[in-house]
Write an enzyme that holds these catalytic residues in place. Structure first.
Site, short mmCIF file in Angstrom:
data_model
loop_
_atom_site.label_atom_id
_atom_site.label_comp_id
_atom_site.label_asym_id
_atom_site.label_seq_id
_atom_site.Cartn_x
_atom_site.Cartn_y
_atom_site.Cartn_z
N HIS A 11 2.33 3.79 -9.04
CA HIS A 11 2.13 2.36 -9.32
C HIS A 11 3.32 1.79 -10.09
O HIS A 11 3.77 0.68 -9.84
CB HIS A 11 0.84 2.16 -10.11
CG HIS A 11 -0.39 2.45 -9.31
ND1 HIS A 11 -0.62 1.87 -8.09
CD2 HIS A 11 -1.45 3.27 -9.53
CE1 HIS A 11 -1.77 2.32 -7.59
NE2 HIS A 11 -2.29 3.18 -8.46
N ASP B 188 0.83 -1.22 0.00
CA ASP B 188 0.00 0.00 0.00
C ASP B 188 0.86 1.26 0.00
O ASP B 188 1.95 1.28 0.58
CB ASP B 188 -0.91 -0.02 1.24
CG ASP B 188 -2.03 1.00 1.13
OD1 ASP B 188 -2.39 1.39 -0.01
OD2 ASP B 188 -2.53 1.44 2.19
N LEU C 275 10.54 -20.46 -5.42
CA LEU C 275 9.64 -19.55 -4.71
C LEU C 275 8.28 -19.58 -5.40
O LEU C 275 8.21 -19.51 -6.62
CB LEU C 275 10.21 -18.12 -4.79
CG LEU C 275 9.32 -16.98 -4.34
CD1 LEU C 275 9.07 -17.04 -2.84
CD2 LEU C 275 9.96 -15.62 -4.70
C1 IPE Z 1 -5.31 -2.71 -0.16
O1 IPE Z 1 -4.99 -1.40 -0.35
C2 IPE Z 1 -5.34 -3.44 -1.47
C3 IPE Z 1 -4.06 -3.58 -2.13
C4 IPE Z 1 -2.90 -3.23 -1.68
C5 IPE Z 1 -4.13 -4.22 -3.41
P1 IPE Z 1 -6.11 -0.28 -0.48
O2 IPE Z 1 -5.40 1.02 -0.59
O3 IPE Z 1 -7.05 -0.63 -1.57
O4 IPE Z 1 -6.88 -0.40 0.90
P2 IPE Z 1 -7.89 0.60 1.59
O5 IPE Z 1 -8.96 0.91 0.59
O6 IPE Z 1 -7.12 1.83 1.95
O7 IPE Z 1 -8.37 -0.12 2.80
C1 IPE Z 2 -1.71 0.16 -3.33
O1 IPE Z 2 -1.43 1.50 -3.40
C2 IPE Z 2 -1.80 -0.46 -4.67
C3 IPE Z 2 -3.16 -0.85 -5.07
C4 IPE Z 2 -4.22 -0.83 -4.36
C5 IPE Z 2 -3.29 -1.32 -6.42
P1 IPE Z 2 -2.59 2.56 -3.37
O2 IPE Z 2 -2.96 2.87 -4.79
O3 IPE Z 2 -3.70 2.14 -2.51
O4 IPE Z 2 -1.84 3.81 -2.76
P2 IPE Z 2 -2.47 4.86 -1.74
O5 IPE Z 2 -2.90 4.10 -0.54
O6 IPE Z 2 -3.61 5.51 -2.46
O7 IPE Z 2 -1.33 5.78 -1.46
MG MG Z 3 -4.10 2.44 -0.50
#
Ligand code: IPE
Ligand code: IPE
Ligand code: MG
Length: 224
Positions: free
Chosen positions: A29, A12, A122
């Protein structure tokens, strides 16, 4: 010292990192993918058997269409460019989640899984369109339909993580302390590490620090 077989990661913080340093979530990303590469390499070095990466949740469909499309384009390019090399390194790829994407992407995912299915250094479990609540409901439905007696051991055979040991470690980067519908059953006894750094900033050193800490934890599993 605790043996370490399985690390699960909620990757995240890409969006926030991208906005902060590149003024675009998409750039975050893209940068996040570099961290994925680093962590795969480091997992091999550490002889970890299973690495489960949360890449797209069932809830992530709520995001703007162009961000969602960008994420799947990144994934597609990654697999096209890297699957040969992953295969050479004897890495096995498994998708957990529901493969209901474009025909092109579904085919590529199936191809990548099949190509690497015999590998055994892995195993990377890539959680894509994954939601733990959906997984649990589907497992309940299937076990009931099969008229198999419902106990813990049998039930795990109906999860998408069938035959995979539960994660020893869960890492969530991005300074957020929640599970976001990830592996709710499987994480029952995992050691959880919440990491302040955003995923693109997370590196080998941070990863090894967590592994080192984990190895020294007294894991009780209810015992004393
Ligand atoms: C969790 O992250 C999902 C992934 C890392 C793929 P999110 O950014 O989507 O989670 P929430 O919405 O903040 O809980
Ligand atoms: C996690 O990073 C990746 C995915 C959910 C695909 P985020 O896109 O949720 O990044 P933040 O939390 O908005 O910074
Ligand atoms: Mg996020």
């Amino acid at each position: 010292m605790n043996p370490l077989r399985h690390v699960a990661i909620i990757m995240d913080g890409n969006g926030r990192w991208g906005l902060k340093y590149k003024k675009s979530r998409k750039a975050g990303h893209k940068a996040g993918l570099k961290t994925v590469e680093k962590i795969i390499k480091e997992s091999l070095k550490n002889k970890i058997k299973y690495l489960t990466l949360y890449a797209f949740s069932t809830e992530n469909w709520k995001r703007p269409k162009n961000e969602v499309n960008y994420l799947f384009d990144l994934l597609e390019n990654f697999l096209r460019n890297r699957i040969e090399d992953l295969n050479k390194q004897k890495i096995k790829l498994k998708i957990i989640g529901i493969k209901s994407f474009s025909k092109k992407l579904n085919n590529l995912l199936n191809y990548s899984e099949k190509k690497t299915s015999k590998n055994s250094t892995l195993q990377i479990n890539l959680a894509l369109n994954y939601g733990s609540k959906k997984e649990l409901i589907n497992a309940f439905k299937s076990i009931t339909k099969a008229r198999v007696s419902v106990n813990e051991k049998n039930f795990t055979n109906y999860l998408q993580t069938k035959n995979i040991p539960d994660p020893d470690i869960l890492i969530r980067t991005g300074n957020t302390r929640r599970l976001s519908n990830f592996l709710l059953w499987q994480l029952a006894y995992s050691e959880i590490f919440f990491e302040k750094k955003l995923w693109p900033a997370f590196n080998e050193k941070d990863y090894n620090k967590i592994i080192k800490k984990f190895k020294k934890i007294k894991r009780n599993f209810g015992n004393i």
